[in-house]
Motif scaffolding. Structure first.
Motif, short mmCIF file in Angstrom:
data_model
loop_
_atom_site.label_atom_id
_atom_site.label_comp_id
_atom_site.label_asym_id
_atom_site.label_seq_id
_atom_site.Cartn_x
_atom_site.Cartn_y
_atom_site.Cartn_z
N PRO A 194 75.97 15.17 -5.91
CA PRO A 194 75.00 15.55 -6.96
C PRO A 194 75.70 15.73 -8.30
O PRO A 194 76.80 16.26 -8.36
N LEU A 195 75.07 15.31 -9.36
CA LEU A 195 75.64 15.43 -10.68
C LEU A 195 75.31 16.80 -11.25
O LEU A 195 74.16 17.19 -11.33
N SER A 196 76.34 17.54 -11.62
CA SER A 196 76.15 18.93 -12.03
C SER A 196 75.90 19.02 -13.53
O SER A 196 76.25 18.13 -14.30
N LYS A 197 75.30 20.13 -13.94
CA LYS A 197 75.05 20.40 -15.35
C LYS A 197 75.98 21.52 -15.80
O LYS A 197 75.69 22.68 -15.62
N ALA A 198 77.13 21.12 -16.36
CA ALA A 198 78.07 22.11 -16.85
C ALA A 198 78.43 21.87 -18.30
O ALA A 198 78.85 22.77 -18.99
N GLU A 199 78.27 20.65 -18.76
CA GLU A 199 78.57 20.32 -20.15
C GLU A 199 77.51 19.33 -20.63
O GLU A 199 76.89 18.64 -19.85
N ASP A 200 77.36 19.27 -21.93
CA ASP A 200 76.31 18.44 -22.51
C ASP A 200 76.79 16.99 -22.65
O ASP A 200 76.84 16.45 -23.75
#
Length: 258
Positions: free
Chosen positions: A223-229
């Motif tokens: 899964p692709l995580s959301k940690a940086e824009d």
């Protein structure tokens, strides 16, 4: 999230810059195949498994000589010689006279034979042309290595500009090389997208220069995580070039790999 369910993200751009190795062309597979064959010419008495392991070590470059090359500290043959010497030292084998020339004489033709273009490349470039987006290539490889790989894969005439490590004497992630490529394309960094596979060189470098980075992770299954824009894609097929815009699915944002 299924691609069909992902909400689109629209980047306001007039131009697109792309990395070449492992973004447009399967360089890792080519490096392993060519490295194995080249190691066999330098050390023919070693067993085939050893040739494969040594070739992979050459690709990993634990001595960091490629980074010294892209910074301008070493030239191409110095970089290759030191990587080969590191392999010899690690495996405690003698380095023959003329080893680098022997290695390169086998490596280059085998590399070109095995470095294949990804299937999504030509459709994406065609879509950019149709949308009126200028497209350029920016690579940390040398010009004399880049030109034949593009020609072999029918990409020689695909880019308005091709900027290599030789253009300014240094490469990514230095922000100056990104800004120079934008200038050659006739676009401002803020209206230029950059697509690449390496976090430090491609993503941090382009973002630091003011471009819109897109991290391509081919073959990613986690899964692709959301940690940086920073948007992440797994294929160029997920990008939709339009008039003054590059649309992509909101699959997530990237985590820095350090």
């Amino acid at each position: 999230m299924p691609l069909s369910d992902a909400l689109p993200v629209q980047l306001p751009v007039r131009a697109v810059l792309v990395d070449i190795d492992d973004t447009l062309l399967d360089t890792t597979a080519a490096m392993h195949a060519a490295g194995r064959s080249a190691m066999a010419t330098v050390w023919p008495t070693q067993p085939p498994d050893w040739h494969g392991e040594a070739g992979m070590r050459f690709r990993r470059d634990p001595g960091g000589y490629f980074h010294r090359y892209i910074s301008g500290e070493l030239d191409f043959m110095q970089m290759r010689s030191r990587r080969l010497a590191e392999v010899a030292e690690h495996y405690q084998v003698d380095l023959p006279d003329g080893a680098t020339e022997i290695f390169e004489g086998t490596f280059r033709p085998h590399f070109l034979q095995h470095q294949l273009r990804y299937d999504d490349v030509l459709p994406f470039l065609a879509a950019c042309r149709t949308a009126g987006l200028a497209v350029g290539a920016l690579t940390n490889a040398s010009a004399d290595v880049t030109e034949p790989k593009l020609a072999t894969n029918e990409l020689a005439d695909s880019f308005a500009v091709v900027v290599t490590r030789d253009t300014l004497g240094f490469g990514k992630p230095d922000p100056r090389i990104f800004r120079h490529a934008c200038k050659q394309l006739g676009s401002e960094p803020a209206e230029t997208a950059y697509i690449g596979d390496e976090w430090a060189a491609d993503i941090e470098g382009s973002r630091g220069a003011g471009l819109h980075p897109i991290w391509i992770q081919r073959g990613a299954t986690a899964p692709l995580s959301k940690a940086e824009d920073v948007p992440v894609i797994t294929s160029l097929d997920q990008l939709r070039p339009g008039d003054g815009v590059l649309e992509l699915p909101d699959l997530g944002a990237a985590r820095s790999t350090g």
